[in-house]
Enzyme design. Sequence first.
Site, PDB file in Angstrom:
ATOM      1  N   ASP A  28      49.204  40.468  40.318  1.00 37.28           N
ATOM      2  CA  ASP A  28      48.944  39.302  39.491  1.00 37.28           C
ATOM      3  C   ASP A  28      50.025  39.127  38.707  1.00 37.28           C
ATOM      4  OD1 ASP A  28      45.932  38.107  38.367  1.00 37.28           O
ATOM      5  OD2 ASP A  28      47.690  37.794  37.026  1.00 37.28           O
ATOM      6  N   ASN A  85      35.683  36.627  39.573  1.00 35.35           N
ATOM      7  CA  ASN A  85      35.387  35.728  38.667  1.00 35.35           C
ATOM      8  C   ASN A  85      34.775  34.510  39.575  1.00 35.35           C
ATOM      9  OD1 ASN A  85      36.102  37.263  36.440  1.00 35.35           O
ATOM     10  ND2 ASN A  85      38.200  36.263  36.665  1.00 35.35           N
ATOM     11  N   GLN A  92      36.975  31.652  36.215  1.00 38.17           N
ATOM     12  CA  GLN A  92      37.709  31.466  37.563  1.00 38.17           C
ATOM     13  C   GLN A  92      38.698  30.338  37.549  1.00 38.17           C
ATOM     14  OE1 GLN A  92      35.470  30.660  40.975  1.00 38.17           O
ATOM     15  NE2 GLN A  92      37.021  30.831  42.374  1.00 38.17           N
ATOM     16  N   VAL A  94      41.374  29.920  40.086  1.00 37.33           N
ATOM     17  CA  VAL A  94      41.992  29.763  41.204  1.00 37.33           C
ATOM     18  C   VAL A  94      40.759  29.425  42.406  1.00 37.33           C
ATOM     19  CG1 VAL A  94      43.555  30.240  42.917  1.00 37.33           C
ATOM     20  CG2 VAL A  94      44.270  30.580  40.812  1.00 37.33           C
ATOM     21  N   HIS A  98      39.285  35.753  45.207  1.00 32.60           N
ATOM     22  CA  HIS A  98      39.967  36.798  45.174  1.00 32.60           C
ATOM     23  C   HIS A  98      39.306  37.910  44.169  1.00 32.60           C
ATOM     24  CE1 HIS A  98      40.658  33.688  42.021  1.00 32.60           C
ATOM     25  NE2 HIS A  98      40.850  34.730  41.170  1.00 32.60           N
ATOM     26  N   HIS A 100      40.048  40.854  41.788  1.00 33.87           N
ATOM     27  CA  HIS A 100      40.929  41.680  41.062  1.00 33.87           C
ATOM     28  C   HIS A 100      40.772  43.425  40.976  1.00 33.87           C
ATOM     29  CE1 HIS A 100      42.017  38.065  38.441  1.00 33.87           C
ATOM     30  NE2 HIS A 100      40.644  37.647  38.988  1.00 33.87           N
TER      31      HIS A 100
HETATM   32  P1  DGP Z   1      40.665  33.847  38.038  1.00 35.45           P
HETATM   33  O1  DGP Z   1      40.965  33.692  36.504  1.00 35.45           O
HETATM   34  O2  DGP Z   1      39.937  34.957  38.537  1.00 35.45           O
HETATM   35  O3  DGP Z   1      40.666  32.696  38.972  1.00 35.45           O
HETATM   36  O4  DGP Z   1      42.190  34.666  38.601  1.00 35.45           O
HETATM   37  C1  DGP Z   1      43.433  34.162  38.899  1.00 35.45           C
HETATM   38  C2  DGP Z   1      44.500  34.916  38.615  1.00 35.45           C
HETATM   39  O5  DGP Z   1      45.492  34.681  39.488  1.00 35.45           O
HETATM   40  C3  DGP Z   1      45.102  35.026  37.263  1.00 35.45           C
HETATM   41  O6  DGP Z   1      44.892  36.436  36.765  1.00 35.45           O
HETATM   42  C4  DGP Z   1      46.584  34.861  37.411  1.00 35.45           C
HETATM   43  C5  DGP Z   1      46.873  35.081  38.988  1.00 35.45           C
HETATM   44  N1  DGP Z   1      47.796  34.002  39.440  1.00 35.45           N
HETATM   45  C6  DGP Z   1      47.593  32.611  39.242  1.00 35.45           C
HETATM   46  N2  DGP Z   1      48.760  32.028  39.749  1.00 35.45           N
HETATM   47  C7  DGP Z   1      49.482  33.093  40.339  1.00 35.45           C
HETATM   48  C8  DGP Z   1      50.622  33.001  41.230  1.00 35.45           C
HETATM   49  O7  DGP Z   1      51.444  32.068  41.399  1.00 35.45           O
HETATM   50  N3  DGP Z   1      51.037  34.495  41.562  1.00 35.45           N
HETATM   51  C9  DGP Z   1      50.532  35.485  41.445  1.00 35.45           C
HETATM   52  N4  DGP Z   1      50.902  36.564  41.824  1.00 35.45           N
HETATM   53  N5  DGP Z   1      49.426  35.386  40.384  1.00 35.45           N
HETATM   54  C10 DGP Z   1      48.881  34.284  39.998  1.00 35.45           C
END
Ligand code: DGP
Length: 112
Positions: A28, A85, A92, A94, A98, A100
């Site tokens: 992350d 999430n 959430q 994205v 996914h 975590h």
């Molecule tokens: P959520 O809030 O559950 O949708 O988590 C999305 C997660 O994705 C958040 O913890 C940050 C991570 N994230 C967002 N953009 C990027 C990215 O470009 N690269 C990486 N490695 N993680 C990302």
Amino acid sequence: MTIFTKIIEREIPADIVYEDELALAFRDINPQAPTHILVIPKRPIARITDVEPDDEALLGHLITVCREIAEAEGVAESGFRLVVNNGRDGGQEVEHIHVHLLAGRRLSWPPG
Ligand code: DGP
């Protein structure tokens, strides 16, 4: 297309820790614990609320991948937390399912 599809397609970089034909896992970008890895299906299902019975094997596979990563990261014994999430109140951001995987410190409960 979400940012996670771009990571799958190698259009943007990520610290990838696991890959197979169905799944990808990467660190992350904003870690909330010493180990914070996202495990995603390559097929872009947006939300848990979009899941169909045909997706069960794929989603089960993500859990097996989490177990393998926990072992590889050395946190299988100390413990870890898996979080999915969903939607606005679930936090959430994205719209590509996914998991975590959080580990490396004692995690509080309940979550905020
Ligand atoms: P959520 O809030 O559950 O949708 O988590 C999305 C997660 O994705 C958040 O913890 C940050 C991570 N994230 C967002 N953009 C990027 C990215 O470009 N690269 C990486 N490695 N993680 C990302």
